[in-house]
Design an enzyme around this catalytic site. Sequence first.
Site, PDB file in Angstrom:
ATOM      1  CB  THR A  69      -5.535  -6.575   1.974  1.00 18.60           C
ATOM      2  OG1 THR A  69      -5.159  -5.263   1.499  1.00 18.60           O
ATOM      3  CG2 THR A  69      -4.422  -7.123   2.867  1.00 18.60           C
ATOM      4  NE  ARG A  88       2.709 -11.567  -8.412  1.00 18.41           N
ATOM      5  CZ  ARG A  88       2.444 -10.427  -9.030  1.00 18.41           C
ATOM      6  NH1 ARG A  88       1.200  -9.947  -9.046  1.00 18.41           N
ATOM      7  NH2 ARG A  88       3.395  -9.752  -9.648  1.00 18.41           N
ATOM      8  CG  ASP A 127      -3.939   1.735 -11.254  1.00 17.41           C
ATOM      9  OD1 ASP A 127      -2.830   2.127 -10.835  1.00 17.41           O
ATOM     10  OD2 ASP A 127      -4.203   0.533 -11.437  1.00 17.41           O
ATOM     11  CG  ASP A 179       0.912  -2.143  -6.272  1.00 14.11           C
ATOM     12  OD1 ASP A 179       1.150  -2.828  -7.288  1.00 14.11           O
ATOM     13  OD2 ASP A 179      -0.009  -1.305  -6.222  1.00 14.11           O
ATOM     14  CG  ASP A 215      -2.017  -1.047   1.124  1.00 11.98           C
ATOM     15  OD1 ASP A 215      -2.165  -1.646   0.038  1.00 11.98           O
ATOM     16  OD2 ASP A 215      -2.701  -1.281   2.139  1.00 11.98           O
ATOM     17  CB  ALA A 216       3.973   2.165   1.795  1.00 14.46           C
ATOM     18  CB  VAL A 217       4.949   0.339  -3.142  1.00 15.08           C
ATOM     19  CG1 VAL A 217       5.271   0.372  -4.627  1.00 15.08           C
ATOM     20  CG2 VAL A 217       6.195  -0.046  -2.349  1.00 15.08           C
ATOM     21  CB  THR A 218      -0.288   1.656  -3.951  1.00 14.70           C
ATOM     22  OG1 THR A 218      -0.187   0.261  -4.225  1.00 14.70           O
ATOM     23  CG2 THR A 218      -1.434   2.237  -4.760  1.00 14.70           C
TER      24      THR A 218
END
Length: 234
Positions: A82, A76, A93, A71, A31-34
Amino acid sequence: MSKAPFLSRAAFARVTNPLARGLLRIGLTPDAVTIIGTTASVAGALVLFPMGKLFPGACVVWFFVLFDMLDGAMARERGGGTRFGAVLDAACDRISDGAVFGGLLWWVAFGMRDRLLVVATLICLVTSQVISYIKARAEASGLRGDGGIIERPERLIIVLAGAGVSDFPFIAWPPALPVAMWLLAVTSVITCGQRLYTVWTSPGATDLLVPSAPVRDDDAQGHPRSGDPGKTQR
């Protein structure tokens, strides 16, 4: 993910899996990378594109779009993602796509002052959201709504290549942006039609919906109905 060989999951996995493991080791989450990737790509698009710096803007956006793809690989690697992560990724996106076309729209309208290209860019901006929404809404209704000739990877390749080539140092080709935007506008409209047709032909798509019973305000708040002394507030 695109079905093109150079965009296949296997090709990306060979590059992204080692990077994903490294990011997990330093404590980053998918989620942080997203969020990081989306924030950076939005900033690059909304700062550089309106200034007419299309080549640097395309490079920045492309780099962080690729970064954002990590992400999924990270999820994976740690055993799965989640549901919230999937929703967050989809929402980010849409934000990123909107920023790309919004930044280009500003430059086309106020920098190039090309009214026809404004129309093409607006079509791209709207259809980039509609294409994704058709699929999401269809799947929420238990129907199919995927496919089409233009999906997100192809859309980003076309728009960023067009923007970058039109402002490429020393050998810029300005018509590249109009060509890319009109190509994308036409194919995106076609894709909307293709996805709607896919939804329409899905099993059960034309079945009548059973209307749900209306809920009274006092029921929604947990108050007993008048005349129902046996019902207690929950």
